[in-house]
Design an enzyme around this catalytic site. Structure first.
Site, PDB file in Angstrom:
ATOM      1  N   GLY A 156      -5.994   0.221  -2.104  1.00  0.00           N
ATOM      2  CA  GLY A 156      -5.656   1.534  -2.368  1.00  0.00           C
ATOM      3  C   GLY A 156      -4.293   1.842  -2.618  1.00  0.00           C
ATOM      4  N   LEU A 157      -3.643   3.222  -2.964  1.00  0.00           N
ATOM      5  CA  LEU A 157      -2.590   3.462  -3.185  1.00  0.00           C
ATOM      6  C   LEU A 157      -1.370   3.127  -2.226  1.00  0.00           C
ATOM      7  CD1 LEU A 157      -2.823   6.945  -4.856  1.00  0.00           C
ATOM      8  CD2 LEU A 157      -2.433   4.820  -6.145  1.00  0.00           C
ATOM      9  N   SER A 158      -0.122   2.832  -2.735  1.00  0.00           N
ATOM     10  CA  SER A 158       0.613   2.600  -1.550  1.00  0.00           C
ATOM     11  C   SER A 158       0.806   3.820  -0.827  1.00  0.00           C
ATOM     12  CB  SER A 158       2.394   2.548  -2.165  1.00  0.00           C
ATOM     13  OG  SER A 158       3.386   2.409  -1.405  1.00  0.00           O
ATOM     14  N   GLY A 159       0.982   3.675   0.643  1.00  0.00           N
ATOM     15  CA  GLY A 159       1.029   4.745   1.593  1.00  0.00           C
ATOM     16  C   GLY A 159      -0.318   5.234   2.003  1.00  0.00           C
ATOM     17  N   GLY A 177      -2.382   3.514   3.767  1.00  0.00           N
ATOM     18  CA  GLY A 177      -2.641   3.031   5.099  1.00  0.00           C
ATOM     19  C   GLY A 177      -3.454   1.871   5.434  1.00  0.00           C
ATOM     20  N   LYS A 178      -3.193   0.900   4.112  1.00  0.00           N
ATOM     21  CA  LYS A 178      -3.984  -0.209   4.188  1.00  0.00           C
ATOM     22  C   LYS A 178      -3.507  -1.346   5.078  1.00  0.00           C
ATOM     23  CE  LYS A 178      -2.759  -1.080  -0.185  1.00  0.00           C
ATOM     24  NZ  LYS A 178      -1.637   0.191  -0.200  1.00  0.00           N
ATOM     25  N   SER A 179      -2.246  -1.507   5.247  1.00  0.00           N
ATOM     26  CA  SER A 179      -1.853  -2.451   6.255  1.00  0.00           C
ATOM     27  C   SER A 179      -1.865  -1.831   7.614  1.00  0.00           C
ATOM     28  CB  SER A 179      -0.268  -2.614   6.116  1.00  0.00           C
ATOM     29  OG  SER A 179       0.075  -3.301   4.822  1.00  0.00           O
ATOM     30  N   SER A 215      -3.691  -3.934  -5.170  1.00  0.00           N
ATOM     31  CA  SER A 215      -4.686  -4.347  -6.191  1.00  0.00           C
ATOM     32  C   SER A 215      -5.065  -3.547  -7.130  1.00  0.00           C
ATOM     33  CB  SER A 215      -5.721  -5.380  -5.344  1.00  0.00           C
ATOM     34  OG  SER A 215      -6.347  -4.746  -4.364  1.00  0.00           O
TER      35      SER A 215
END
Length: 205
Positions: free
Chosen positions: A36-39, A41-43, A110
């Site tokens: 997904g996009l930066s920000g 919430g992946k991490s 990615s």
């Protein structure tokens, strides 16, 4: 960067197999591939899921994009070629973790479908779980936890996904997490329920 097969190498079979390790640990191994996009919430989500897995006594590990770029992938930039190599390397590492019997959570933008499919192709059917952490660009920019969108808009950062570089949404992810609408707790429950339903992890007593 292209990969080449080195001649005269022969794969050496292991005495202890992936399935041996899974039996020992009491759960299957797989890759939870957060994209997904930066920000988006992946991490945050990957670490929240791992915390729950750890509390249940399950073997897991988070491979985070920023952390990997400070070691294994140090020296790679953000050109399309470097992004591809970044994902190729982490896909191979994730494959090793799955072979070790570990539930592996990867948090990487990615952005290219082709690279994510390459990662999927390294694993056995059912071992690659693509989780699209979907969040509107406007919300990601509003959050901007690392100040990267502001820098990208000002031209300080080039090749920034969603602004000056494309993001290709997953065509058929196993799970979609609407991180702009769902809480972290709700999202974690959804992912754990999926893993239980698929028989990756045992039902909680």
């Amino acid at each position: 960067m292209t990969s080449k097969t080195v001649p005269h190498l022969v794969w050496h079979p292991a005495a202890v197999t992936k399935h041996d390790r899974q039996r020992l640990y009491g759960h299957k191994s797989c890759v939870l591939w957060f994209t997904g996009l930066s920000g988006a919430g992946k991490s945050t989500l990957a670490n929240a899921v791992e915390q729950q897995l750890h509390e249940r006594g399950l073997h897991s590990y988070v491979l985070d994009g920023d952390n990997i770029r400070q070691g294994l992938n140090r020296g790679l930039g953000f050109t399309p070629e470097d992004r591809k190599e970044n994902i190729r390397r982490i896909a191979e590492v994730a494959k090793l973790f799955v072979d070790a019997g570990v539930i592996t959570l990867t948090a990487f933008i990615s952005p290219y479908r082709e690279d994510r499919e390459l990662a999927r192709g390294l694993l056995e059917p059912g071992e690659f779980v693509e989780i699209y952490v979907r969040c509107p660009l406007e919300e990601c920019e509003r959050r901007d936890p690392k100040g990267l969108y502001k820098k990208a808009r000002s031209g300080e950062i080039g090749e920034f996904t969603g602004i000056t570089s494309p993001y290709e949404e997953p065509a058929a992810p196993e799970l979609v997490i609407e991180s702009g609408a769902m809480s972290v707790e709700e999202s974690v429950r959804l992912i754990l329920a999926y893993l239980t339903q698929r028989g990756v992890i045992p039902e909680q007593d």
